[in-house]
Motif scaffolding. Sequence first.
Motif, PDB file in Angstrom:
ATOM      1  N   LYS A 143       2.948 -56.489 -43.998  1.00 54.55           N
ATOM      2  CA  LYS A 143       3.214 -57.850 -43.495  1.00 54.55           C
ATOM      3  C   LYS A 143       2.799 -57.969 -42.029  1.00 54.55           C
ATOM      4  CE  LYS A 143       7.569 -57.520 -44.536  1.00 54.55           C
ATOM      5  NZ  LYS A 143       9.037 -57.512 -44.633  1.00 54.55           N
ATOM      6  N   GLU A 158       6.367 -60.815 -38.186  1.00 51.27           N
ATOM      7  CA  GLU A 158       7.440 -60.871 -39.196  1.00 51.27           C
ATOM      8  C   GLU A 158       8.313 -59.620 -39.118  1.00 51.27           C
ATOM      9  OE1 GLU A 158       6.063 -61.731 -43.155  1.00 51.27           O
ATOM     10  OE2 GLU A 158       4.881 -63.473 -42.473  1.00 51.27           O
ATOM     11  N   VAL A 159       7.664 -58.478 -38.867  1.00 51.72           N
ATOM     12  CA  VAL A 159       8.404 -57.213 -38.706  1.00 51.72           C
ATOM     13  C   VAL A 159       9.373 -57.336 -37.523  1.00 51.72           C
ATOM     14  CG1 VAL A 159       8.190 -54.746 -38.175  1.00 51.72           C
ATOM     15  CG2 VAL A 159       6.495 -55.857 -39.668  1.00 51.72           C
ATOM     16  N   MET A 171      10.568 -60.088 -36.227  1.00 54.67           N
ATOM     17  CA  MET A 171      11.623 -61.072 -36.564  1.00 54.67           C
ATOM     18  C   MET A 171      12.733 -60.375 -37.355  1.00 54.67           C
ATOM     19  SD  MET A 171      11.348 -64.146 -35.476  1.00 54.67           S
ATOM     20  CE  MET A 171      10.149 -65.035 -34.506  1.00 54.67           C
ATOM     21  N   GLU A 172      12.352 -59.521 -38.324  1.00 57.12           N
ATOM     22  CA  GLU A 172      13.353 -58.804 -39.121  1.00 57.12           C
ATOM     23  C   GLU A 172      14.152 -57.835 -38.257  1.00 57.12           C
ATOM     24  OE1 GLU A 172      11.463 -56.999 -42.508  1.00 57.12           O
ATOM     25  OE2 GLU A 172      10.889 -58.944 -43.320  1.00 57.12           O
ATOM     26  N   MET A 173      13.478 -57.213 -37.283  1.00 61.56           N
ATOM     27  CA  MET A 173      14.155 -56.241 -36.412  1.00 61.56           C
ATOM     28  C   MET A 173      15.164 -56.913 -35.482  1.00 61.56           C
ATOM     29  SD  MET A 173      10.964 -53.829 -35.244  1.00 61.56           S
ATOM     30  CE  MET A 173      11.899 -52.774 -34.118  1.00 61.56           C
ATOM     31  N   THR A 174      14.855 -58.174 -35.093  1.00 64.81           N
ATOM     32  CA  THR A 174      15.661 -58.815 -34.045  1.00 64.81           C
ATOM     33  C   THR A 174      16.502 -59.985 -34.550  1.00 64.81           C
ATOM     34  OG1 THR A 174      13.771 -60.240 -33.515  1.00 64.81           O
ATOM     35  CG2 THR A 174      14.017 -58.218 -32.221  1.00 64.81           C
ATOM     36  N   GLY A 175      16.201 -60.478 -35.733  1.00 66.56           N
ATOM     37  CA  GLY A 175      16.948 -61.632 -36.253  1.00 66.56           C
ATOM     38  C   GLY A 175      16.333 -62.957 -35.861  1.00 66.56           C
ATOM     39  N   SER A 179       6.150 -63.789 -31.951  1.00 69.22           N
ATOM     40  CA  SER A 179       7.296 -62.883 -32.008  1.00 69.22           C
ATOM     41  C   SER A 179       8.464 -63.346 -31.159  1.00 69.22           C
ATOM     42  CB  SER A 179       6.887 -61.480 -31.519  1.00 69.22           C
ATOM     43  OG  SER A 179       5.819 -60.993 -32.276  1.00 69.22           O
TER      44      SER A 179
END
Length: 356
Positions: free
Chosen positions: A245, A249-250, A252-256, A278
């Motif tokens: 991906k 997006e990575v 976003m998933e790591m940070t919320g 990001s």
Amino acid sequence: STEGCRAAVAWAAGKPLSVEEVEVAPPKAQEVRVKIVASGICRTDDHVLGGYFPNIEFPVIPGHEGAGIVESVGEGVTSVKPGDKVIPLCLPQCGECCFCLNPDSNYCIKSHFSESQNLMPDKTSRFTCKGKQIHHFLWTSTFAEYTVMPEYAVAKIDAAAPLDKVCLLGCGFPTGYGAAINTAKVKPGSTCAVFGLGGVGLSVVMGCKAAGASRIIAIDINKDKFAKAKELGATDCVNPKDFTKPIHEVLMEMTGLGVDYSFEAIGHKDTLKAAFESTTVGWGTFVIAGVAVGEQSLPGSPPPSLEKSVPKLVSDYMAKKFDLDALVSHTLPFEKISDAFDPTIAGKSNRTIVVF
């Protein structure tokens, strides 16, 4: 008197540097002649060699990340004297223009964004080689054992400073460190993402750490950069090649919500877009610290950074407020300058220093 010395001359675009014997004329009024002791290798110098800057004239002596000792001064020079340790400023500070007089600005009308620096302000050169006039580069030309520049393009620094380290304070380090501290004004407890972990990107990491960021995500496709990034303050290291991906997006998933601050220290349109995407929607700040060239470049010029800050950065380094030595991965004698670009381009060097 005219000094004969060694210098690395770029005779034409696309040609490698050639170490030559050059004559360096004495400084005229308001000029300073500096004996360069050490010079960092910056990707911008490589871009000069490649002919990516249409306003640079050949033949030219590149180099803009140097440190040295004042050898002689022209008439009317008051800020430095022979024997002083100095750092040449690739973004000068004349102290008189409307920008210099405005406390909100770190620009100067004498900078290369406003006027050509291929020749001295009086439109003549101080360099000759084989009977030919050689152009200056940014008025610094630190790939020469002696170089001449306007007085307002020189900063006097602490006499005890090691020149083979503080030369990095002429360009790469303050570009990254200043992007975090001065441009983004990173807040304590915030989350930062740094794209590209060369000398500038690692300096951004140091700036984020010094500003008290609680999470610093370092991003590079070269995993060999991660150990150094962690040593300098990165809390997470991410290789976009490990994911299918998109990298934003990575993150976003790591940070919320995305990061509070993102920094692009490469100069590539794909990473510029990813770094922008990001950041969090509500208050995110995106800072460009990389310079793009060629087909990847964006229109517009990079923001100037540093200047009056250079002597203070030297003092902070001497007080061990940041670890500049950690950026120096290779040191070479000046005669090997043609090889000095290889580790930088191969991604094996954070910063390479050549020493006269």
